[in-house]
Structure formats: C-alpha cells, structure tokens
Design an enzyme around this catalytic site. Structure first.
Site, PDB file in Angstrom:
ATOM      1  N   LYS A 290      -2.961   4.923  -2.502  1.00 29.21           N
ATOM      2  CA  LYS A 290      -3.935   5.688  -1.729  1.00 29.21           C
ATOM      3  C   LYS A 290      -4.338   6.883  -2.583  1.00 29.21           C
ATOM      4  O   LYS A 290      -3.467   7.578  -3.131  1.00 29.21           O
ATOM      5  CB  LYS A 290      -3.300   6.156  -0.421  1.00 29.21           C
ATOM      6  CG  LYS A 290      -3.010   5.012   0.546  1.00 29.21           C
ATOM      7  CD  LYS A 290      -4.303   4.387   1.048  1.00 29.21           C
ATOM      8  CE  LYS A 290      -4.055   3.463   2.223  1.00 29.21           C
ATOM      9  NZ  LYS A 290      -5.316   2.860   2.711  1.00 29.21           N
TER      10      LYS A 290
ATOM     11  N   ASP B 259      -7.170   2.864  -3.195  1.00 25.43           N
ATOM     12  CA  ASP B 259      -7.929   2.884  -1.934  1.00 25.43           C
ATOM     13  C   ASP B 259      -8.193   4.333  -1.549  1.00 25.43           C
ATOM     14  O   ASP B 259      -7.261   5.105  -1.354  1.00 25.43           O
ATOM     15  CB  ASP B 259      -7.117   2.180  -0.838  1.00 25.43           C
ATOM     16  CG  ASP B 259      -7.887   2.040   0.472  1.00 25.43           C
ATOM     17  OD1 ASP B 259      -9.048   2.503   0.557  1.00 25.43           O
ATOM     18  OD2 ASP B 259      -7.319   1.450   1.416  1.00 25.43           O
TER      19      ASP B 259
ATOM     20  N   SER C 253       0.864  -1.178   0.000  1.00 23.40           N
ATOM     21  CA  SER C 253       0.000   0.000   0.000  1.00 23.40           C
ATOM     22  C   SER C 253       0.900   1.227   0.000  1.00 23.40           C
ATOM     23  O   SER C 253       1.760   1.368   0.871  1.00 23.40           O
ATOM     24  CB  SER C 253      -0.880  -0.043   1.251  1.00 23.40           C
ATOM     25  OG  SER C 253      -1.706   1.085   1.326  1.00 23.40           O
TER      26      SER C 253
ATOM     27  N   GLY D 145      -4.331  -4.757   5.668  1.00 19.95           N
ATOM     28  CA  GLY D 145      -3.249  -4.582   6.635  1.00 19.95           C
ATOM     29  C   GLY D 145      -3.472  -3.315   7.430  1.00 19.95           C
ATOM     30  O   GLY D 145      -4.134  -2.386   6.956  1.00 19.95           O
TER      31      GLY D 145
ATOM     32  N   ASP E  50     -14.023  -2.017   2.370  1.00 19.03           N
ATOM     33  CA  ASP E  50     -13.119  -2.266   3.499  1.00 19.03           C
ATOM     34  C   ASP E  50     -13.853  -1.809   4.773  1.00 19.03           C
ATOM     35  O   ASP E  50     -14.500  -2.630   5.449  1.00 19.03           O
ATOM     36  CB  ASP E  50     -11.802  -1.493   3.270  1.00 19.03           C
ATOM     37  CG  ASP E  50     -10.842  -1.506   4.456  1.00 19.03           C
ATOM     38  OD1 ASP E  50     -11.177  -2.074   5.505  1.00 19.03           O
ATOM     39  OD2 ASP E  50      -9.723  -0.937   4.353  1.00 19.03           O
TER      40      ASP E  50
ATOM     41  N   GLU F 244     -11.181   0.679  -3.753  1.00 23.71           N
ATOM     42  CA  GLU F 244     -11.526   0.316  -2.379  1.00 23.71           C
ATOM     43  C   GLU F 244     -12.164   1.500  -1.641  1.00 23.71           C
ATOM     44  O   GLU F 244     -11.625   2.605  -1.640  1.00 23.71           O
ATOM     45  CB  GLU F 244     -10.222  -0.121  -1.688  1.00 23.71           C
ATOM     46  CG  GLU F 244     -10.362  -0.649  -0.288  1.00 23.71           C
ATOM     47  CD  GLU F 244      -8.991  -1.071   0.282  1.00 23.71           C
ATOM     48  OE1 GLU F 244      -8.024  -1.232  -0.487  1.00 23.71           O
ATOM     49  OE2 GLU F 244      -8.891  -1.231   1.513  1.00 23.71           O
TER      50      GLU F 244
ATOM     51  N   LYS G 193     -10.105  -7.627   7.111  1.00 27.14           N
ATOM     52  CA  LYS G 193      -9.163  -7.284   8.185  1.00 27.14           C
ATOM     53  C   LYS G 193      -9.771  -7.853   9.456  1.00 27.14           C
ATOM     54  O   LYS G 193     -10.877  -7.454   9.849  1.00 27.14           O
ATOM     55  CB  LYS G 193      -9.054  -5.768   8.337  1.00 27.14           C
ATOM     56  CG  LYS G 193      -8.315  -5.046   7.216  1.00 27.14           C
ATOM     57  CD  LYS G 193      -8.385  -3.550   7.435  1.00 27.14           C
ATOM     58  CE  LYS G 193      -7.623  -2.794   6.359  1.00 27.14           C
ATOM     59  NZ  LYS G 193      -8.029  -1.369   6.334  1.00 27.14           N
TER      60      LYS G 193
ATOM     61  N   LYS H 116      -0.916  -0.898  -4.483  1.00 29.97           N
ATOM     62  CA  LYS H 116      -2.161  -0.188  -4.141  1.00 29.97           C
ATOM     63  C   LYS H 116      -1.811   1.261  -3.861  1.00 29.97           C
ATOM     64  O   LYS H 116      -0.945   1.540  -3.019  1.00 29.97           O
ATOM     65  CB  LYS H 116      -2.808  -0.848  -2.920  1.00 29.97           C
ATOM     66  CG  LYS H 116      -3.831  -0.004  -2.182  1.00 29.97           C
ATOM     67  CD  LYS H 116      -4.615  -0.850  -1.187  1.00 29.97           C
ATOM     68  CE  LYS H 116      -4.742  -0.181   0.164  1.00 29.97           C
ATOM     69  NZ  LYS H 116      -5.501  -1.010   1.129  1.00 29.97           N
TER      70      LYS H 116
HETATM   71  C1  NPQ Z   1      -6.527   0.448   4.574  1.00 27.28           C
HETATM   72  N1  NPQ Z   1      -4.221   0.079   5.467  1.00 27.28           N
HETATM   73  O1  NPQ Z   1      -6.499  -0.489   3.827  1.00 27.28           O
HETATM   74  C2  NPQ Z   1      -5.482   0.665   5.687  1.00 27.28           C
HETATM   75  C3  NPQ Z   1      -5.538   1.977   6.245  1.00 27.28           C
HETATM   76  C4  NPQ Z   1      -4.518   2.429   7.201  1.00 27.28           C
HETATM   77  C5  NPQ Z   1      -2.141  -0.717   4.588  1.00 27.28           C
HETATM   78  O2  NPQ Z   1      -3.465   0.824   3.486  1.00 27.28           O
HETATM   79  C6  NPQ Z   1      -1.545   3.568  11.092  1.00 27.28           C
HETATM   80  C7  NPQ Z   1      -2.305   2.475  11.468  1.00 27.28           C
HETATM   81  C8  NPQ Z   1      -1.691   4.072   9.837  1.00 27.28           C
HETATM   82  C9  NPQ Z   1      -3.238   1.929  10.608  1.00 27.28           C
HETATM   83  C10 NPQ Z   1      -2.790   4.036   7.671  1.00 27.28           C
HETATM   84  C11 NPQ Z   1      -3.340   0.145   4.451  1.00 27.28           C
HETATM   85  C12 NPQ Z   1      -2.622   3.524   8.947  1.00 27.28           C
HETATM   86  C13 NPQ Z   1      -3.404   2.440   9.341  1.00 27.28           C
HETATM   87  C14 NPQ Z   1      -3.716   3.475   6.828  1.00 27.28           C
HETATM   88  C15 NPQ Z   1      -4.340   1.899   8.448  1.00 27.28           C
HETATM   89  O3  NPQ Z   1      -7.464   1.213   4.487  1.00 27.28           O
HETATM   90 MG    MG Z   2      -8.578   0.227   2.894  1.00 29.61          MG
END
Ligand code: NPQ
Ligand code: MG
Length: 369
Positions: free
Chosen positions: A163, A189, A135, A291, A239, A214, A263, A161
């Site tokens: 953001k 995402d 990500s 994650g 998600d 996403e 998750k 992926k």
């Molecule tokens: C998601 N994760 O899929 C999340 C969002 C996310 C890997 O993109 C600190 C702790 C920072 C948790 C940033 C990924 C974070 C976090 C993004 C979770 O939406």
């Molecule tokens: Mg997400």
C-alpha cells in the site's frame, strides 16, 4: 426457488494486526453476512462493504438499509427467484453493488448446494488451486515493513503488494525490492491517494520493476489514469474505477488500464465478475482477484473466481490467518503459496454458527414475506 427469509447478520472480528492504507487504519473488520432461507435450502453471502464509507461510497449501515428496505423485499415478494434473474429483479435500485452482490451470492449458494455443484464448477474454474499474493499495509517504519514482508515471504506468498500514499512510496518500494531480489513479484496500490500533479513523482517507481500500480487517482478520473499510462512504464491497473463490464471495456479501450483487479462486491456480484473476466480475456487483458478482508464465506467464492483461466496474476486471496486468528468457516491455509479451490457444493464452506453468535454485534435481522 422461493425465498422464505433473508437474515442480516452483523459481526465484529478483530484483525491479527492493524491494516493501514491511504484511507485509514483498520483494527477490526465489521462483517455483514446475508443468509437466505429458501424452499430448497439455505445459502450465505458476505457483503464486503466496510463500516465507514472511506474506500467506497458503500458502507455497512447503508448496505443493511438497502438490503432491508429494497433488495430483501424484492426477492421475498417474487414467486420464483434465481441467482441469474436477481440483477434484473433489483435493477430498479441504482448502485449499491456490494449489497446486491451479497444477496446474489447467497442465492447462488442456495441454488448450487441444491444442484450439488460448486462455485468453481459454475464459474468455469480451470485449476484446482490458485496462486496467492498478500497486501501489506503502510507500516510505522521501514524496518517494521521489511519484517512484515519477510514474514509473508516465509509463509510462501507468491506476490507482495505494498500500500502506498504520498510520503510512503518510493523508499518503501526500493527497500522491499532490495529485500525480495529482482525476480520476485511486487506491485503497489495507492487507493486513489494521488493526483495529476504527482505523475512525475510516480514515474520514479519505474526503477523497481513493478508488476503494476493500482488505482493511483480517484475512481471517476479515467482521464488522469490515461495520462499516467502514457507516461509511465509500469502497467496501470484499475480497482475502484471498475464498477462493471461496461466501464472495464471502456477503460481498456481508452488505454487507462492494461490489467484489471476484479472484486465481485465492487461490481455487483460474481456473475458480473465473470463477465468482466470474459471481456478482458477477449481483449487480451490479464485480471487478478482483489480482496476485501473477507471471512471464509467471501474468501471461498473469491478463490473459486480466481481459478478462471484469465486470472493469470496472483490475487489478494490470502490465507485466513493473514487477517483473522480464527475464521468463521474452516480456515483457508496456504500450501506452497497457493489456496485450494473448494469443491463441495455452493461456496463449499460451512459457517460455524457458534462463532456467528459469539461475534455478533446484535441479534440478526430476520426479514420474511
Ligand atoms: C484494495 N484490499 O485492494 C483493498 C482495500 C481495502 C486487500 O488491499 C477493511 C475492509 C479494510 C476492506 C482495507 C486490499 C480494508 C478493506 C483495504 C479493503 O484496494
Ligand atoms: Mg486496490
């Protein structure tokens, strides 16, 4: 088993690089870990809540409070506790899924270590390694984004992926698609950053052969996801909206989502995560493992989950070094774009207690009956 103590450990771990999403920029990970002490041995679970309630309504201080005041007392006062019985034991507490997931995972870890069985074996893993994606946060500029993506491609990641958020979407996607070539796996995402008025704009993403988009809209808003799914070619993947197997099946049947990000923390634990996996398999909906910037404790369990049959897309199960210079357990390292599923009992990893002390932001809270 009989639970004799529940410990709450609070750590701060610096990230190797800032991680920016539509909800903010993180430079460190605050980590809440739960250790259970039982008559048959100890177990660890990681709470995926963030320090602030900006991704989910759950956050570390809230999770700590609910663990301390409700969840830990429930297991400490029960004569006999099992991971499978835990959800029923704490069903009087509404929500707080990330807090529940952490304690349930710790119980499962203790149980399976005693039984000399791995998480993968218990969940129903069908492979011994899993395909990994990464990500990639919002970057300060397009050249810096391309640099970062190129680095991950060199490391072997099998899926990228990005953001996205309003003002950082079409152009970065176009540039990264050009860098990767037409066959590379690429997805985006939005972490709820858009609304219904953006549907026409989001349709521009159809030009870039994305695996999925996403969670473009807020978690309660299934209706707008249905509308987007009708109007866009790119598959819509939920998600944040998916809080359990019931919502998952409902969202699929209403055509709000055709792929699901699982998750365990978001849905209350790995047992519910497996139920969602199974329901999606039955409905012909592929899933992938999300994650939450987990340490090795949470990462180990995620990798075991991602080894189930219907996890057919690469997950956000990145290597430890994607986020941390040093992990709390033995590090997860990419080999040919994959991570090996731990096979030792329980989570299969060992918490390095000297790091637990070194990174602690305060002494552990130790709860006993
Ligand atoms: C998601 N994760 O899929 C999340 C969002 C996310 C890997 O993109 C600190 C702790 C920072 C948790 C940033 C990924 C974070 C976090 C993004 C979770 O939406
Ligand atoms: Mg997400």
């Amino acid at each position: 088993m009989k639970v004799t103590a529940v410990e709450l450990h609070l750590l701060a771990m610096p990230l190797v690089r800032p991680f920016e999403t539509s909800f903010g920029r993180q430079t460190a990970r605050t980590v809440l870990l739960v250790r259970v002490r039982t008559d048959v041995g100890d177990g660890w679970g990681e709470c995926v809540a963030m320090a602030d309630p900006v991704y989910s309504s759950e956050y570390v201080a809230g999770a700590e409070a609910v663990l301390r005041d409700y969840l830990a007392p429930a297991v400490l006062h029960a004569d006999e506790v099992t991971a499978e019985g835990f959800a029923g034991l704490v069903s009087f507490v509404i929500g707080h899924r990330m807090a529940k997931a952490a304690l349930e995972t710790a119980l499962l870890d203790a149980e399976l270590r005693t039984a000399e069985r791995s998480f993968g074996d218990y969940f129903g893993a069908v492979r011994d390694e899993v395909d990994c994606g990464v990500s990639v946060g919002v970057a300060p500029s397009i050249p810096e984004l391309l640099d970062e993506v190129a680095g991950y491609v060199d490391e072997g990641y099998r899926r990228i992926k990005l953001k996205i958020k309003p003002g950082w979407d079409i152009e970065p996607v176009r540039e990264v698609r050009e860098l990767l070539g037409p066959d590379a796996l690429l997805q985006v995402d939005a972490n709820t950053a858009y609304d219904a008025a953006d549907i026409r704009h989001l349709r521009l993403l159809d030009a870039y052969e994305l695996l999925l988009i996403e969670q473009p809209f807020v978690e309660e808003d299934i209706a707008t996801h249905i509308q987007l799914a009708r109007e866009i070619e790119t598959p819509v993947c939920l998600d944040e909206s998916i809080l359990g197997v019931g919502v998952a099946v409902d969202a699929i049947e209403r055509h709000a989502t055709s792929i699901i990000n699982i998750k365990a923390g978001r849905v209350g634990g790995y047992l519910e995560a497996v139920r969602i996996h199974d329901a999606c398999a039955e409905l012909g909906v592929p899933v992938w493992c999300g994650g939450m910037l987990e340490t090795g404790v949470g990462r180990a369990a995620n990798v075991a989950l991602a080894a189930l049959e219907n996890f057919t897309l690469p997950g956000d199960t990145s290597a430890s070094r994607r986020y941390f210079a040093e992990d709390l357990t033995e590090p997860f390292e990419l080999v040919d774009g994959r991570l090996r599923v731990p096979t030792a009992p329980g989570s299969g990893v060992t918490v390095r207690e000297e790091l637990l002390r070194a990174w602690a932001v305060r002494a552990p809270v130790i709860l006993t009956a």
